[in-house]
Write an enzyme that holds these catalytic residues in place. Structure first.
Site, PDB file in Angstrom:
ATOM      1  N   GLU A  87      -8.129 109.604  52.410  1.00  0.00           N
ATOM      2  CA  GLU A  87      -8.503 108.252  52.791  1.00  0.00           C
ATOM      3  C   GLU A  87      -8.402 107.954  54.287  1.00  0.00           C
ATOM      4  O   GLU A  87      -9.140 107.118  54.791  1.00  0.00           O
ATOM      5  CB  GLU A  87      -7.604 107.253  52.018  1.00  0.00           C
ATOM      6  CG  GLU A  87      -7.827 107.239  50.528  1.00  0.00           C
ATOM      7  CD  GLU A  87      -9.208 106.730  50.131  1.00  0.00           C
ATOM      8  OE1 GLU A  87      -9.664 105.732  50.717  1.00  0.00           O
ATOM      9  OE2 GLU A  87      -9.839 107.359  49.259  1.00  0.00           O
ATOM     10  N   SER A 476      21.757  81.054  -4.860  1.00  0.00           N
ATOM     11  CA  SER A 476      23.181  81.369  -5.045  1.00  0.00           C
ATOM     12  C   SER A 476      23.794  82.097  -3.863  1.00  0.00           C
ATOM     13  O   SER A 476      25.026  82.213  -3.768  1.00  0.00           O
ATOM     14  CB  SER A 476      23.367  82.210  -6.310  1.00  0.00           C
ATOM     15  OG  SER A 476      22.998  81.444  -7.450  1.00  0.00           O
TER      16      SER A 476
END
Length: 811
Positions: A87, A476
């Site tokens: 680059e 229960s």
């Protein structure tokens, strides 16, 4: 001659002045209203938040951009040089704009005139940083001038390494990866430190156009671009020309498998996501780069998921076959037609199959890969037709009563029959995605850390978490709350409570409330322990009436089961809605000796810098920060938990719930021969079923029910549906661990008593049990004609109770 030289000097001076003036004018004109480049000092890119299980394995990732930020000092020199070669070869020499690069690009573009090629740019890495962070990507002379101006300014404000760090962490490199670290993991499943030169060159080849160099779909283009970068690296002396030539011959091998250890717990992960949003907000979660350590135990999570699925499938098979998933088009070949079928969710590891032939003895099936197998009649006998009310049709005598050619079904391999006899290869079992659903949760009862949680059969089928989001009646399973309120009010496990008809007039136009036992029988005066073990409704209501619903409600609210329990007697039988997580946490407080715990999914949250921003454990520990162990005693941590149950009461309830497993409605779990306690829960018409229980160091809750509430069918209760899931989970979870008894607090007296009368047992009495008593409450020895006091009225005569003695069975 001198005059000519004067004219030329003046001309060049004028041109110079005009050039300088032009540059000043350009900088003045295009340098107005530029973005503030100093904001790059506070660069904090969106970084992936990673959520880990308790053992460090990856649980989930949350991100807008999949990025792992790495400082320039940790990026290998090979990787940095590869990007510079590709680059910006003169990066460390130019002032932000590369004149040599600009001249080279101009020459190249002139040579390419008329060829149709895209003009070549000359942007430096600094210019790309300016563009990516501060400007748009539009192609115009104005933008390029502004880009150059900002680049000069950036170069004056930041070092070259700082600029390169910004660039390497920001760029998009395809495959959903932002930054070089994320790209290294996505493409090669490696950290940056392990990349080879050709792999680094490939990553450096991507910034221009990552989609054009996809190594999977465009291998040739990707290799050519990679080789170009290798050549540039050789030119710069990063690698030798010989190495570049050799590496250029290598294909680009992208990792097809991610070897990161991943734990599958989608319901848990989604609840963690919601909690994180509450802590740090949406932006903090998806952009903050947090590291989150959760409480999840992957081993227990795997057991929980498998146990829940097996239990739901077992229930579903007991209630019949609802038919095939689909029917194939008869005009197409079965394999082609099967390929077009979308696999329904909920099947897990089952295989999608098409029925291609049926006889009386078996069905032949085919799979999408063209292979075939058979389902023998014995593996079809469960598939009696489903009938309304969870009933079933007549018994299956032939395979063609269940399946027909063209049916699309799920099947799973079967290697042996129920007696252990081996099946031939290619034998399968007919499968069906359960219509019922449920949840399971496991908690450390001492800390509240959620070790495992599965909120349903399949997250892809339904994201609704039945462990934390489903409010259902516990039935229960709520009764221990009532009985602990009784124990706090001076009663003992041996206190006798009248089990007899109970009727309350609810007021004008409301009718009479007549609760009943599951068996529809009455058992006369019975010890309180028996009321829990056999889940007696009438004893529970009578106890709640005696001590007052205010005591029960306060107990329930203190334990976090409900927030505001109505003070109605029906609430004592579990009519108030709660979640599985809350009820399981309450049972955890029972077994831990009465200490307050809050269920938590997250141990610790760290920000992107590693600083801890949240910690569940708030206990101070100044002595924990030691440089090493030098023989000193381990640090002592203070117990900051609030006491919400009197320790004696908590242990008495642990003992009574252990009796539920040994002799009561949960006795099928006793086969494990482990110290376990728990309670079944079944609501009216068997709409909701529960089993919540514990070992000394693990609290586990299971809920099973339909998402749209309806009866599970006759004889389906908490003991037949969720209890086997609890049993299966505990069998595997506690396998190989040392057996630890329940811890007895100081002050508790253990005494052998008669379980039917509640009196102290006589010498040699075989049916006695070991009972727990608080100081001053030990019962006397039985004497002729003497009975313990009874809650609820006078003792019925022998004639009144002889026909309704307690019977064995699942109530």
């Amino acid at each position: 001659m001198l005059r000519v030289l004067g004219y030329l000097t003046g001309f060049f001076l004028l041109c110079g002045l005009l050039a300088v003036g032009g540059v000043v004018w350009i900088f003045w004109t295009y340098g107005q209203d530029l973005p503030d480049y100093t904001q790059l000092e506070d660069y904090a890119p969106p970084v992936t938040t990673r959520v880990h299980a308790g053992d460090g394995s990856l649980l989930a990732e949350f991100a807008i951009q999949r990025r792992v930020f790495v400082p320039i000092s940790t990026i290998p020199e090979m990787v940095r040089n590869a990007f510079l070669a590709a680059e910006d070869q003169n990066f460390y020499a130019h002032p932000g704009v590369d004149p040599v690069g600009v001249a080279r690009a101009m020459v190249t573009n002139i040579q390419n005139l008329g060829t149709g090629r895209r003009p070549e740019g000359a942007s430096t890495i600094t210019q790309q940083v300016a563009q990516n962070f501060l400007l748009t990507k539009d192609v115009s002379i104005k933008r390029k001038i502004r880009e150059a101006i900002i680049s000069f300014r950036i170069e004056r404000a930041f070092t070259k390494d700082q600029i390169l760090e910004l660039y390497l962490n920001e760029i998009y490199l395809g495959f959903g990866a932002y930054g070089v670290a994320s790209a290294s993991l996505n493409y090669f499943d490696k950290p940056l430190s392990q990349l080879t030169a050709d792999e680094a060159a490939f990553l450096a080849a991507l910034p221009k156009a990552p989609n054009n160099y996809n190594p999977v779909t465009k291998q040739a283009s990707a290799v050519a671009r990679r080789n170009y970068v290798l050549g540039r690296m050789a030119e710069d002396g990063v690698i030798t020309a010989a190495d570049a030539a050799e590496l250029s011959q290598q294909p680009i091998r992208v990792s097809q498998e991610i070897h990161t250890s991943v734990t599958e717990a989608p319901y848990f992960a989604e609840d963690v996501r919601r909690e994180l949003v509450g802590h740090v907000g949406e932006d903090g979660l998806y952009k903050g780069g947090l590291s989150v350590r959760t409480t999840l135990d992957p081993r227990l999570q795997g057991i929980a998921r498998a146990s829940l699925r097996a239990g739901l499938v077992a229930y579903d098979r007991r209630h019949g076959w609802r038919g095939p998933l689909a029917q194939l088009d008869g005009d197409q070949a079965w394999q082609d037609a099967l390929l077009k079928i979308t696999v329904p969710s909920g099947g897990g590891d089952w295989l999608l199959a098409a029925v291609i032939a049926v006889t009386t003895e078996q069905a032949e099936i085919g799979f999408v890969d063209g292979s075939t197998g058979v389902i023998p009649l014995v593996q079809l006998k469960w598939a009696r037709k489903w009938l309304k009310g969870e009933n079933r049709g007549p018994r299956i005598k032939s395979a063609d009563e269940v399946l027909a050619v063209g049916d699309v079904v799920f099947a799973s391999p079967k290697t042996e029959d129920s007696e252990g006899k081996a099946y031939p290869a290619g034998t399968y079992r007919l499968e069906q995605v359960p219509a019922i659903n449920g949840a399971i949760v496991a908690i450390d009862p001492h800390t509240g850390r959620v070790l495992a949680m599965t909120g349903g059969l399949d997250f892809a089928q339904s994201e609704f978490n039945r462990a934390t989001q489903a409010s259902r009646q516990p039935g229960s399973a709520f009764k221990p709350i009532v009985y602990m309120a009784g124990l706090d009010n001076g009663f003992t496990p041996s206190t006798r409570i009248l089990d007899a008809p109970f009727v309350i007039d609810q007021g004008a136009g409301q009718g009479k409330w007549k609760p009943a036992n599951y068996t529809k029988k009455f058992y006369g005066p019975s010890p309180m322990r028996l009321g829990i073990e056999k889940s007696r409704n009438l004893m529970t209501v009578r106890l709640a009436q005696t001590i007052g619903m205010e005591s029960v409600a306060v107990q329930a609210e203190r334990l976090g089961v409900v927030d505001n329990l109505p003070r109605h007697l029906s609430m004592s039988l579990g009519a108030g809605e709660t979640t599985l997580m809350r009820l399981t946490a309450a049972y955890g407080m029972i077994v831990n000796g009465g200490k307050k715990i809050t269920p938590t999914l997250i141990d610790r949250i760290q920000d992107r810098t590693g600083a801890t921003v949240f910690r569940h454990d708030k206990r101070p520990c100044p002595d924990c920060q030691q440089g090493g162990w030098f023989g000193q005693d381990p640090p002592q941590l203070p117990d900051m938990r609030e006491t919400v149950i009197e320790p004696g009461t908590a242990y008495q309830m642990v003992s009574m719930l252990q009796g539920v497993v040994q002799r009561g409605t949960g006795r099928r779990i006793a086969e494990l021969k482990l110290p376990l306690g728990g309670k079944t829960g079944t609501t009216n018409k068997s709409i909701d079923t529960w089993f919540v229980g514990f070992s000394p160091d693990l609290a586990v809750g299971v809920f099973v029910g339909f998402d749209e509430p309806r009866s599970l069918g006759r004889r389906e209760t908490g003991s037949s549906v969720p209890a086997p899931i609890f049993k299966d989970f505990m069998r595997q979870a506690l396998e190989g661990q040392s057996v630890v008894p329940f811890r007895v607090p100081s002050g508790i007296a253990l005494m052998w008593v008669n379980p039917e009368s509640g009196f102290a047992a006589l010498p040699g009495e075989r049916a006695s049990i070991l009972e727990a008593f608080k100081p001053g409450t030990v019962p006397p020895t039985a004497e002729a004609g003497r009975l313990l006091p009874t809650i609820g009225g006078n003792v019925p005569s022998e004639a009144d109770t002889s026909a309704s003695r307690p019977r064995r069975g699942i109530y």
